[in-house]
Scaffold this motif. Sequence first.
Motif, PDB file in Angstrom:
ATOM      1  N   VAL A 119       0.869  -1.186   0.000  1.00 59.35           N
ATOM      2  CA  VAL A 119       0.000   0.000   0.000  1.00 59.35           C
ATOM      3  C   VAL A 119       0.900   1.229   0.000  1.00 59.35           C
ATOM      4  N   LEU A 120       0.653   2.153  -0.916  1.00 60.73           N
ATOM      5  CA  LEU A 120       1.417   3.397  -0.946  1.00 60.73           C
ATOM      6  C   LEU A 120       0.517   4.545  -0.499  1.00 60.73           C
ATOM      7  N   ALA A 121       1.003   5.335   0.433  1.00 59.62           N
ATOM      8  CA  ALA A 121       0.304   6.559   0.833  1.00 59.62           C
ATOM      9  C   ALA A 121       1.347   7.664   0.791  1.00 59.62           C
ATOM     10  N   PHE A 122       1.071   8.692   0.013  1.00 56.73           N
ATOM     11  CA  PHE A 122       2.110   9.714  -0.147  1.00 56.73           C
ATOM     12  C   PHE A 122       1.510  11.104  -0.225  1.00 56.73           C
ATOM     13  N   LYS A 123       2.324  12.052   0.261  1.00 58.91           N
ATOM     14  CA  LYS A 123       1.899  13.453   0.256  1.00 58.91           C
ATOM     15  C   LYS A 123       2.835  14.237  -0.651  1.00 58.91           C
ATOM     16  N   ILE A 124       2.394  15.431  -1.005  1.00 59.23           N
ATOM     17  CA  ILE A 124       3.276  16.321  -1.762  1.00 59.23           C
ATOM     18  C   ILE A 124       4.303  16.868  -0.772  1.00 59.23           C
ATOM     19  N   THR A 125       5.572  16.688  -1.089  1.00 56.58           N
ATOM     20  CA  THR A 125       6.627  17.035  -0.137  1.00 56.58           C
ATOM     21  C   THR A 125       6.582  18.518   0.237  1.00 56.58           C
ATOM     22  N   ASP A 126       6.376  19.349  -0.775  1.00 55.22           N
ATOM     23  CA  ASP A 126       6.388  20.786  -0.527  1.00 55.22           C
ATOM     24  C   ASP A 126       5.081  21.386  -1.062  1.00 55.22           C
ATOM     25  N   PRO A 127       3.991  21.227  -0.311  1.00 55.83           N
ATOM     26  CA  PRO A 127       2.680  21.628  -0.839  1.00 55.83           C
ATOM     27  C   PRO A 127       2.587  23.128  -1.121  1.00 55.83           C
ATOM     28  N   GLU A 128       3.356  23.924  -0.381  1.00 55.27           N
ATOM     29  CA  GLU A 128       3.295  25.383  -0.557  1.00 55.27           C
ATOM     30  C   GLU A 128       3.707  25.787  -1.982  1.00 55.27           C
TER      31      GLU A 128
END
Length: 336
Positions: free
Chosen positions: A245-254
């Motif tokens: 299962v992969l769960a990932f966020k945008i590293t630099d959302p700003e």
Amino acid sequence: MLGLLAHKWSWRARRQAAGLPYDKPNVVYSGLVHTCWEKAAKYFDLEARVVPVDPDRTYLHGDDIAPYVDENTVAVGAIVGNTFTGQVDDVQSIDAALQQIQADKGWFVPIHVDGASGGFVAPFLAPDVVWDFRLEHVRSINLSNHKFGLVYAGMGTVVFRDRSDVPDELVFDITYLGGSAPTYSLNFSQSSVGTVLQYFQFLRLGRQGYETVMRAASDNAAYLQEKLEAFGRFTFLNEGSFMPVLAFKITDPESAGHTVYDISDALRAEGWIVPAYPLPPHGEETHVLRIVVKDDFSRSLIDLFLESAENVLKKLGGQLEPPPAAVTAKKARPIC
Ligand SMILES: *Cc1c(COP(=O)(O)O)cnc(C)c1O
């Protein structure tokens, strides 16, 4: 739900036998639980004591639970493969914490393990991770056969450690179908298709077959993660977990110029459903995308997906929009 119901009745019987009050039962679990836990708490009048989410460590550890457990704790919930990030609670340390509590206070608090997702994965990919009946306090485990058990939707199983973990009063003996049929369930007639198919899969694949299938899913998940990491934009929250299962966020959302919701919408337009959602309370600043790599998500399909992902990221490159509030609220919880 059947696990917690049984533990509630056993707890009440122990309290009654000791002449102690039994009007304030509670259940302890992490904020990363599936909705079924909240349902069980609500339907069965259990006070839900929720250990808040730490966005930097999305699994429960034994060190977290002591302040939440007391003599009215019916059970502690532990998740093997949580819905939000696929992480696995440290069941061994939770068991150790409950042994300590038993030694100090004399309360026996069972663990119900939610192995809906991971129960069919851990034995094959991580046999050394101890999360099951090898631990003294684990008294019940649920599995979703229709996930990594590889059968059609609609089949789940709850396994109790011992017959005595289900109070006799909860088991109805039905004679009107002929013979004697003990039943412990919340509903009546159901399709047996899943059960029959599950037997077939066990016989056809065997232990080795399941291991091969899980290994392939795991390799594919690692391949997909590596390729997604190469875009240089994402941070993965499933790090260290054996779940495919992969769960990932945008590293630099700003500075990204787009959100995970933009990515999810754009992928949907290309025919891929990749849910985006915030983590539960205390982690809601973190917005993630999730991909569950099952046996049918083959390497060639993954390559097609990566092409779409690349197109989408190129297109979204410059756009700058916060997630619309309505979308965030609507997609607040993944459904399965
Ligand atoms: C899917 C899931 C459930 C619900 O199981 P169903 O078989 O879909 O009813 C519960 N807990 C977790 C962790 C899950 O992933």
